[in-house]
Motif scaffolding. Sequence first.
Motif, short mmCIF file in Angstrom:
data_model
loop_
_atom_site.label_atom_id
_atom_site.label_comp_id
_atom_site.label_asym_id
_atom_site.label_seq_id
_atom_site.Cartn_x
_atom_site.Cartn_y
_atom_site.Cartn_z
N MET A 417 -0.04 11.77 28.40
CA MET A 417 0.31 10.62 27.58
C MET A 417 0.92 9.51 28.44
SD MET A 417 2.53 10.59 24.02
CE MET A 417 3.69 11.78 24.68
N SER A 418 0.74 8.26 28.01
CA SER A 418 1.28 7.12 28.75
C SER A 418 2.73 6.86 28.37
CB SER A 418 0.46 5.86 28.46
OG SER A 418 0.74 5.37 27.16
N PRO A 419 3.52 6.24 29.26
CA PRO A 419 4.91 5.91 28.92
C PRO A 419 5.02 5.00 27.70
CG PRO A 419 4.52 5.62 31.27
CD PRO A 419 3.18 5.87 30.65
N GLU A 420 4.10 4.08 27.55
CA GLU A 420 4.15 3.14 26.43
C GLU A 420 3.93 3.87 25.10
OE1 GLU A 420 3.47 1.33 30.19
OE2 GLU A 420 2.18 2.79 29.14
N THR A 421 2.98 4.79 25.09
CA THR A 421 2.73 5.57 23.87
C THR A 421 3.93 6.45 23.54
OG1 THR A 421 0.34 5.56 24.24
CG2 THR A 421 1.22 7.29 22.82
N PHE A 422 4.49 7.09 24.56
CA PHE A 422 5.66 7.94 24.35
C PHE A 422 6.80 7.16 23.71
CE2 PHE A 422 9.77 8.98 26.42
CZ PHE A 422 10.08 10.10 25.67
N ARG A 423 7.11 5.98 24.24
CA ARG A 423 8.21 5.19 23.70
C ARG A 423 7.97 4.80 22.25
NH1 ARG A 423 9.16 4.75 28.87
NH2 ARG A 423 11.19 4.06 29.63
N ALA A 424 6.74 4.48 21.93
CA ALA A 424 6.43 4.08 20.56
C ALA A 424 6.50 5.26 19.59
CB ALA A 424 5.03 3.45 20.51
N MET A 425 6.22 6.47 20.09
CA MET A 425 6.18 7.64 19.22
C MET A 425 7.55 8.27 19.00
SD MET A 425 2.72 9.69 20.31
CE MET A 425 1.10 9.11 19.77
N TYR A 426 8.51 8.02 19.91
CA TYR A 426 9.81 8.67 19.85
C TYR A 426 10.91 7.62 19.73
CZ TYR A 426 7.77 13.23 20.80
OH TYR A 426 7.05 14.40 20.69
N PRO A 427 11.22 7.20 18.51
CA PRO A 427 12.16 6.08 18.30
C PRO A 427 13.61 6.41 18.65
CG PRO A 427 11.52 7.06 16.20
CD PRO A 427 10.64 7.67 17.24
N ASN A 428 13.95 7.68 18.82
CA ASN A 428 15.32 8.05 19.17
C ASN A 428 15.53 8.16 20.68
OD1 ASN A 428 16.36 8.24 16.53
ND2 ASN A 428 15.46 10.28 16.30
N LEU A 429 14.59 7.64 21.47
CA LEU A 429 14.68 7.76 22.92
C LEU A 429 15.98 7.17 23.46
CD1 LEU A 429 13.51 8.51 25.67
CD2 LEU A 429 12.31 6.29 25.66
N SER A 430 16.40 6.00 22.98
CA SER A 430 17.61 5.36 23.52
C SER A 430 18.85 6.22 23.27
CB SER A 430 17.79 3.96 22.94
OG SER A 430 17.93 4.02 21.53
N LYS A 431 18.93 6.86 22.12
CA LYS A 431 20.05 7.77 21.84
C LYS A 431 20.03 8.95 22.80
CE LYS A 431 20.32 6.79 16.86
NZ LYS A 431 20.21 7.38 15.50
N TRP A 432 18.86 9.48 23.04
CA TRP A 432 18.73 10.60 23.99
C TRP A 432 19.12 10.16 25.40
CZ3 TRP A 432 15.67 11.29 28.35
CH2 TRP A 432 15.65 12.58 28.88
N GLN A 433 18.67 8.98 25.81
CA GLN A 433 19.01 8.49 27.15
C GLN A 433 20.52 8.35 27.33
OE1 GLN A 433 16.63 4.91 27.02
NE2 GLN A 433 15.05 5.78 28.35
N ALA A 434 21.21 7.90 26.28
CA ALA A 434 22.67 7.75 26.37
C ALA A 434 23.34 9.10 26.55
CB ALA A 434 23.19 7.04 25.13
N ALA A 435 22.89 10.11 25.82
CA ALA A 435 23.48 11.45 25.94
C ALA A 435 23.17 12.06 27.30
CB ALA A 435 22.96 12.34 24.82
N LYS A 436 21.95 11.88 27.78
CA LYS A 436 21.59 12.41 29.10
C LYS A 436 22.41 11.73 30.20
CE LYS A 436 17.85 12.65 32.53
NZ LYS A 436 18.27 13.93 33.15
N ALA A 437 22.60 10.43 30.09
CA ALA A 437 23.34 9.70 31.13
C ALA A 437 24.77 10.22 31.27
CB ALA A 437 23.35 8.21 30.80
N LEU A 438 25.39 10.65 30.18
CA LEU A 438 26.74 11.18 30.27
C LEU A 438 26.76 12.55 30.95
CD1 LEU A 438 28.15 10.23 26.74
CD2 LEU A 438 28.75 9.21 28.95
N ALA A 439 25.75 13.37 30.67
CA ALA A 439 25.70 14.71 31.25
C ALA A 439 25.09 14.73 32.64
CB ALA A 439 24.90 15.64 30.32
N ASP A 440 24.26 13.77 32.94
CA ASP A 440 23.49 13.75 34.19
C ASP A 440 23.37 12.32 34.70
OD1 ASP A 440 21.82 14.39 36.30
OD2 ASP A 440 20.03 14.70 35.06
N PRO A 441 24.50 11.70 35.13
CA PRO A 441 24.49 10.27 35.45
C PRO A 441 23.58 9.90 36.61
CG PRO A 441 26.56 11.31 36.10
CD PRO A 441 25.83 12.31 35.27
N GLU A 442 23.28 10.85 37.50
CA GLU A 442 22.42 10.55 38.65
C GLU A 442 20.99 11.03 38.43
OE1 GLU A 442 24.32 12.27 42.03
OE2 GLU A 442 26.03 10.88 41.97
N ASN A 443 20.67 11.44 37.21
CA ASN A 443 19.31 11.90 36.86
C ASN A 443 18.85 13.02 37.79
OD1 ASN A 443 16.96 11.88 35.29
ND2 ASN A 443 15.92 10.46 36.67
#
Length: 457
Positions: A417-443
């Motif tokens: 799947m493409s990144p653009e399609t993924f972003r459109a299909m998963y509207p809670n991505l920004s919430k997930w990114q915020a939680a991941k950033a707290l647990a894994d700030p350096e990715n």
Amino acid sequence: MTTTTTSAPHPRHAMLSGWGRYPLSESDIYRPDRIAELQAVVSGNSSSLIARGLGRAYGDAALNDQNRVVDLTRINRMLAFDPASGLLRCEAGVTIAELLDVFLPRGFFPPVTPGTRFVTLGGSIAADVHGKNHHRDSSLASHVTWFDLMVASGEVLRCSREENAALFWATVGGMGLTGVILELELRMRRVESAYLDGELIRAGNIDAAIEAFERLDAKYRYSVAWIDCNSVKSALGRSILNVGNFATLAQLPRNLAQNPLNIAPKLSPFVPFDFPVVNSLTVRMFNAVNYAFHREKPGHTIFDWNSFFYPLDSIRNWPRIYGKRGFVQYQCVWPPAESRAGLVEVLEAITRSRRASFLAVLKKFGAQDGMLSFPMPGYTLAIDFPVTDGMLEFLDTLDAMVLKRGGRVYLAKDARMSPETFRAMYPNLSKWQAAKALADPENRFSSSLSRRLRMTE
């Protein structure tokens, strides 16, 4: 909660793939025996890392090309069980197959299981797996009370609906990208037998299949359909539904009721070599024979648990059927108002393309759980496609059809799947990114899937 740091085990360099055998990747693979060794792997190196169980994610979710992979299959102790409540505490490397071996003879069954028992519980939480009872019981996360997560620093956090709740829901369906699940508590389901009492129903087309699902929705906890993806016109989407509930002792024939929790093992055929690539002619022939063979039986049918839940597990190395290039499983879901039209649109596209697919499954979903969980209320279709020229471009066209109707594609099955399609299909991505950033700030937790989809950008 912290653990004592020790030296990391020595890695081996090897080629890996998902269950679909596509794509391939090279990684340094660590296989710790103890939590302390795992902590040394997680915190002792700044290069990216992803956890891996038995490798049954179909695509690249548990791959980390040219980076590190940690194999959790040795972190697999069962720690405590309360038969009064059904609560099991165990390590994340425990598999559903091991749960069945230990607990089914005692009258307990996993509350949710995917179509294979050869998956770890940690991987099942990371993919938020669903089963044939999603319309009634949701996904696995609904039956997990808590889990311990090792984050990028090596610290271990207890995650539940009350404690570190955002991280709990980011990890459920988060494809291993928030940290490594160490232990968990799961509520097992009590059963009287290892058999299901149900029905086998033939549906002449997709409308008849949906009508049967809806009619039987409240009656049966478990429902699934094999669907003929190569039928056309008035027979488009003809299906064979299997529905059932775990049988009580009173529902079993006398010979089965004498030993209701034990089923004699069956022979498991083995696929010894890679088949030539399947084609539309052979698939059409198989589908026609399969539909004709499964005659609808009046009244109720008794199914054993293994054949009902895990028909493909009985065929060892079955991905070889698709040939050396491997296959992609495409699984999508549509919301209720769009499910019928979406199914018709995709099935017609498959028949026009003459793409071969004889393993196709239709199920009904209930509510979603995690931030990146796949299920939503509606119908889901899963289809296997051998890797052939033009296949990836064809799946892009299916993506567009699914997306325009508000649907999404399952990350645990995805390989393209493409990144653009993924972003459109998963509207809670920004919430997930915020939680991941707290647990894994350096990715630090990264995978081939997350980089392909640019999940942290």
